[in-house]
Write a protein that holds these residues in place. Structure first.
Motif, PDB file in Angstrom:
ATOM      1  N   UNK A 174       0.840  -1.205   0.000  1.00  0.00           N
ATOM      2  CA  UNK A 174       0.000   0.000   0.000  1.00  0.00           C
ATOM      3  C   UNK A 174       0.874   1.253   0.000  1.00  0.00           C
ATOM      4  N   UNK A 175       1.890   1.256   0.855  1.00  0.00           N
ATOM      5  CA  UNK A 175       2.759   2.432   0.965  1.00  0.00           C
ATOM      6  C   UNK A 175       3.532   2.687  -0.323  1.00  0.00           C
ATOM      7  N   UNK A 176       4.070   1.616  -0.912  1.00  0.00           N
ATOM      8  CA  UNK A 176       4.839   1.776  -2.151  1.00  0.00           C
ATOM      9  C   UNK A 176       3.945   2.233  -3.292  1.00  0.00           C
ATOM     10  N   UNK A 177       2.749   1.642  -3.383  1.00  0.00           N
ATOM     11  CA  UNK A 177       1.826   2.067  -4.432  1.00  0.00           C
ATOM     12  C   UNK A 177       1.415   3.515  -4.274  1.00  0.00           C
ATOM     13  N   UNK A 178       1.137   3.909  -3.057  1.00  0.00           N
ATOM     14  CA  UNK A 178       0.759   5.304  -2.792  1.00  0.00           C
ATOM     15  C   UNK A 178       1.888   6.250  -3.168  1.00  0.00           C
ATOM     16  N   UNK A 179       3.128   5.847  -2.909  1.00  0.00           N
ATOM     17  CA  UNK A 179       4.283   6.692  -3.198  1.00  0.00           C
ATOM     18  C   UNK A 179       4.467   6.955  -4.688  1.00  0.00           C
ATOM     19  N   UNK A 180       3.981   6.021  -5.528  1.00  0.00           N
ATOM     20  CA  UNK A 180       4.088   6.234  -6.981  1.00  0.00           C
ATOM     21  C   UNK A 180       2.732   6.566  -7.592  1.00  0.00           C
ATOM     22  N   UNK A 181       1.810   7.009  -6.729  1.00  0.00           N
ATOM     23  CA  UNK A 181       0.505   7.530  -7.163  1.00  0.00           C
ATOM     24  C   UNK A 181      -0.436   6.482  -7.740  1.00  0.00           C
ATOM     25  N   UNK A 182      -0.317   5.241  -7.279  1.00  0.00           N
ATOM     26  CA  UNK A 182      -1.345   4.246  -7.610  1.00  0.00           C
ATOM     27  C   UNK A 182      -2.635   4.674  -6.921  1.00  0.00           C
TER      28      UNK A 182
END
Length: 212
Positions: A174-182
């Motif tokens: 979740x955190x990684x996806x949020x960081x790349x604007x998923x």
């Protein structure tokens, strides 16, 4: 023809030219494509991400097991994996959406199965039987049944469902996806560039071939 008619006719011609030009520029083929710049590779995958295949083309999916669109895309993505394992390395990252209350429990179930070497089997079973559990108040018993059908040690599976390490792993997705604007699921990246074509096998295969 009056002067006013000539002016109006000229304006209409100009509008048609602009519309045709716009269609040529922005319309066109419905074939698969990728757009945008590459994202941070460290956010796409990490050492504990689930991967399958040995190819040079990296395909990363941020997915949600309760998401209907992910369920609809699953057959094409599975076919892509099954028929192109030598060309692609497929990476699945958990990205359960807040609107889907059973998405996190399903992600925990897949990762709990991974502890016993059955991640992809549980992954497929969750998507392929999505309608069985998606609306349940508590899908745990269904997931335990899946684990049993896959030959897993059920007690170990139940313990892993509550393992802090698995909870943290799902949160990293979740955190990684949020960081790349998923912002939605499924979101797919091919060699680090977001894929925007249709989720059909033919279009996904075309995008992979173009990335070789």
């Amino acid at each position: 023809m009056s002067k006013e008619s000539k002016i109006l006719g000229g304006i209409l011609v100009a509008i048609v030219v602009v519309m045709v030009g716009g269609f040529m520029l922005f319309g066109g083929s419905s074939s698969s494509k990728t757009v945008g710049t590459k994202v941070d590779a460290a956010k796409l995958t990490n050492a504990d991400a689930q991967t399958i295949g040995t190819g040079k083309v990296q395909v990363v999916e941020f997915g949600d097991y309760q998401c209907p669109a992910c369920g609809a895309a699953h057959p094409a993505l599975k076919q892509l994996i099954d028929q192109n394992a030598g060309d692609i390395t497929f990476v699945f990252r958990d990205f359960p959406l807040q609107m889907h209350p059973n998405a996190k429990p399903a992600a925990y179930a897949a990762n709990a199965a991974a502890v016993q070497g059955k991640f992809w089997e549980m992954h497929n079973k969750l998507y392929e039987n999505q309608k069985e559990w998606v609306d349940l108040p508590d899908p745990t018993d269904v997931f335990v049944g899946y684990a049993q059908s896959l030959g897993l040690d059920v007690d170990k599976f139940k313990a892993a469902l509550k393992d802090d390490a698995i909870v943290a792993k799902v949160q990293r997705g979740i955190d990684d996806g949020t960081a790349i604007n998923v912002a939605a699921t499924p979101t797919v990246y091919i060699n680090g560039v977001q894929y925007t074509g249709a989720f059909t096998y033919d279009e996904l295969k075309a995008a992979v071939d173009a990335a070789k």
